[in-house]
Structure formats: C-alpha cells, structure tokens
Design a protein around this motif. Sequence first.
Motif, PDB file in Angstrom:
ATOM      1  N   LYS A 124      11.326  -1.892 -10.549  1.00  0.00           N
ATOM      2  CA  LYS A 124      10.023  -1.604  -9.964  1.00  0.00           C
ATOM      3  C   LYS A 124      10.058  -0.249  -9.273  1.00  0.00           C
ATOM      4  O   LYS A 124      11.082   0.177  -8.760  1.00  0.00           O
ATOM      5  N   GLY A 125       8.914   0.419  -9.257  1.00  0.00           N
ATOM      6  CA  GLY A 125       8.807   1.716  -8.604  1.00  0.00           C
ATOM      7  C   GLY A 125       7.469   1.853  -7.902  1.00  0.00           C
ATOM      8  O   GLY A 125       6.610   0.983  -7.983  1.00  0.00           O
ATOM      9  N   THR A 126       7.297   2.954  -7.221  1.00  0.00           N
ATOM     10  CA  THR A 126       6.049   3.263  -6.532  1.00  0.00           C
ATOM     11  C   THR A 126       5.573   4.608  -7.030  1.00  0.00           C
ATOM     12  O   THR A 126       6.356   5.544  -7.172  1.00  0.00           O
ATOM     13  N   GLY A 127       4.292   4.709  -7.309  1.00  0.00           N
ATOM     14  CA  GLY A 127       3.736   5.953  -7.798  1.00  0.00           C
ATOM     15  C   GLY A 127       2.425   6.275  -7.115  1.00  0.00           C
ATOM     16  O   GLY A 127       1.773   5.414  -6.539  1.00  0.00           O
ATOM     17  N   VAL A 128       2.048   7.531  -7.185  1.00  0.00           N
ATOM     18  CA  VAL A 128       0.807   7.990  -6.579  1.00  0.00           C
ATOM     19  C   VAL A 128       0.002   8.725  -7.638  1.00  0.00           C
ATOM     20  O   VAL A 128       0.498   9.641  -8.281  1.00  0.00           O
ATOM     21  N   LEU A 129      -1.236   8.284  -7.835  1.00  0.00           N
ATOM     22  CA  LEU A 129      -2.189   9.001  -8.665  1.00  0.00           C
ATOM     23  C   LEU A 129      -3.231   9.544  -7.700  1.00  0.00           C
ATOM     24  O   LEU A 129      -4.225   8.890  -7.412  1.00  0.00           O
ATOM     25  N   ALA A 130      -2.977  10.719  -7.162  1.00  0.00           N
ATOM     26  CA  ALA A 130      -3.784  11.239  -6.065  1.00  0.00           C
ATOM     27  C   ALA A 130      -4.661  12.401  -6.515  1.00  0.00           C
ATOM     28  O   ALA A 130      -4.563  13.496  -5.994  1.00  0.00           O
ATOM     29  N   THR A 131      -5.529  12.143  -7.457  1.00  0.00           N
ATOM     30  CA  THR A 131      -6.518  13.157  -7.806  1.00  0.00           C
ATOM     31  C   THR A 131      -7.621  13.133  -6.759  1.00  0.00           C
ATOM     32  O   THR A 131      -7.764  12.167  -6.006  1.00  0.00           O
ATOM     33  N   ARG A 132      -8.426  14.157  -6.700  1.00  0.00           N
ATOM     34  CA  ARG A 132      -9.513  14.219  -5.724  1.00  0.00           C
ATOM     35  C   ARG A 132     -10.435  12.999  -5.846  1.00  0.00           C
ATOM     36  O   ARG A 132     -10.806  12.381  -4.864  1.00  0.00           O
ATOM     37  N   SER A 133     -10.760  12.636  -7.089  1.00  0.00           N
ATOM     38  CA  SER A 133     -11.678  11.497  -7.277  1.00  0.00           C
ATOM     39  C   SER A 133     -11.040  10.180  -6.835  1.00  0.00           C
ATOM     40  O   SER A 133     -11.713   9.326  -6.264  1.00  0.00           O
TER      41      SER A 133
END
Length: 98
Positions: A61-70
């Motif tokens: 398992k991992g942690t990810g960030v999808l941090a686009t402006r929207s």
Amino acid sequence: MAQVDDDKKRLILSRTISTLQSLLIFATEVKIQKYLSLKNAMNFRDFEAEIAAKGDDSSIKGTGVLATRSEIEKSLPRYKQDFLHDDVDVGAMNWEHI
C-alpha cells in the motif's frame, strides 16, 4: 569506585555483546531497505510489474497526492482532502480507480 564482581562483569559483557549484535543487524536491515528503495525507484516499471504479478496477498500500500488546482478547489473546506489518496495498492494496474 565500587567494585564489580565477576558475575556482574559477565552480565554487562553479555548484554553489551547482545546490544551490539542487535545494532549491527538493524544497520544491515536499514542498508538493505535503502538499497531496495533506490533500486526500485530507478526501475519503477519492473517493480510495479513484479508487485502486480504477485497477486493480492502480497500487495503493498502507498499514499499519493493528485493535487491539481481543480482537485484542491473541489476539496475545500481544508479538512476534507479528496486529493490525498491513502492505502492505495502500489501495483501498476491499481491506479485506474483514482
């Protein structure tokens, strides 16, 4: 200075040796983990394929960030962070649901 009898000297020596052995094992494990992390970072596609081939019983398992402006704007107020994805399978085929 207080005298230390032979039994206490042997006990101190035994515990010292045991502690040093544990520290050496720990240091070796840290070096192995660092090596594996660097190796897998350099060749992440093979790593993902290997994880995917092992099946669900050994998934990582991992942690990810999808941090686009929207994504960030959708997640306001700040306590609700939809762009932070935790407990996600690391395997290459498992990112489709995000």
